[in-house]
Motif scaffolding. Structure first.
Motif, PDB file in Angstrom:
ATOM      1  N   ARG A 105      97.478 -13.789  49.394  1.00  0.00           N
ATOM      2  CA  ARG A 105      96.633 -15.039  48.983  1.00  0.00           C
ATOM      3  C   ARG A 105      96.136 -14.655  47.367  1.00  0.00           C
ATOM      4  N   ARG A 106      95.848 -13.577  46.850  1.00  0.00           N
ATOM      5  CA  ARG A 106      95.662 -13.207  45.569  1.00  0.00           C
ATOM      6  C   ARG A 106      96.811 -13.709  44.627  1.00  0.00           C
ATOM      7  N   ASP A 107      98.092 -13.894  45.209  1.00  0.00           N
ATOM      8  CA  ASP A 107      98.998 -14.047  44.450  1.00  0.00           C
ATOM      9  C   ASP A 107      99.667 -15.604  44.276  1.00  0.00           C
ATOM     10  N   MET A 108      98.649 -16.251  45.074  1.00  0.00           N
ATOM     11  CA  MET A 108      99.343 -18.055  45.328  1.00  0.00           C
ATOM     12  C   MET A 108      99.550 -18.402  43.653  1.00  0.00           C
ATOM     13  N   PHE A 124     100.169 -16.360  54.479  1.00  0.00           N
ATOM     14  CA  PHE A 124      99.661 -15.168  54.141  1.00  0.00           C
ATOM     15  C   PHE A 124     100.086 -14.012  54.669  1.00  0.00           C
ATOM     16  N   ASN A 125     100.862 -13.107  54.120  1.00  0.00           N
ATOM     17  CA  ASN A 125     101.321 -12.022  54.888  1.00  0.00           C
ATOM     18  C   ASN A 125     101.652 -10.767  53.931  1.00  0.00           C
ATOM     19  N   GLU A 126     102.486  -9.881  54.206  1.00  0.00           N
ATOM     20  CA  GLU A 126     102.752  -8.715  53.347  1.00  0.00           C
ATOM     21  C   GLU A 126     103.676  -9.177  52.176  1.00  0.00           C
TER      22      GLU A 126
END
Length: 195
Positions: free
Chosen positions: A58-61, A52-54
């Motif tokens: 997480r919401r786009d997994m 998880f980074n820029e």
């Protein structure tokens, strides 16, 4: 019945690999099985790490393009078969990493404002074939059934699976143990399984 087999063991000369072969043999002889896909996580060199980074939020997994093929496999399958050893009372880290990355919100489940989410992987069943060095009753008596609770209640039922069957085979590293009998049991089960 479209079946996805997820195999998680690094050694193709292992007993787990023999269970994989017997599973595939039984499925291929089952007239109700229309198609089979095999995902060997080690051979696939699946990356189990969450990032998880820029660039990867997480919401786009559930939209990660690197996981598109694996999402399609899960959606395609009616039945998912997991084959792995139980190490330290749980599945291998490779499989847990696959679960972490694949069972993402808005793909495997959707929050709906109540205590429990809506499972999105509905109308699927799972079979779990696992082996361990210790006795078969070890997870139940010593670990309070942690393995089954993890895989069935905390994961598969949570994301919508209705039916989960376990084969937990203990004493698998004993000389003159029940290996041949268990291999035949798995072959017979998958040759006849109907849902």
């Amino acid at each position: 019945m479209k079946t996805l087999v997820i195999y998680t063991h690094p050694n193709h000369k292992s007993l787990n690999y023999a269970f994989l072969q017997k599973t595939m043999e039984g499925l291929k002889e089952n007239p109700l099985v229309s198609d089979i896909q095999l995902l060997d996580l080690y051979q696939e060199d699946f990356d189990p790490r969450l990032v998880f980074n820029e660039q990867k939020r997480r919401r786009d997994m559930h939209l990660d393009p690197d996981l598109k093929k694996y999402r399609e496999q899960l959606l395609w399958a009616d039945k998912i078969v997991f084959i792995y050893p139980i190490w330290w009372g749980r599945p291998p880290a490779m499989l847990l990493g696959y679960i972490d990355r694949m069972m993402a919100a808005n793909f495997a489940y959707r929050k709906k404002g109540s205590l429990l989410p809506e499972g999105l992987l509905k109308n699927k069943s799972a079979v779990i074939v696992s082996t361990m060095e210790g006795p078969t009753l070890y997870p139940l008596l010593w670990l309070n059934n942690a393995h089954k609770i993890l895989m069935k209640r905390a994961l598969l039922k949570y994301v919508g699976f209705k039916k989960v069957k376990f084969f937990e085979f203990g004493s698998m590293e004993k000389k003159n143990g029940p290996q041949a009998k268990r291999l035949e049991q798995i072959y017979s089960y998958f040759k006849a399984v109907s849902s």
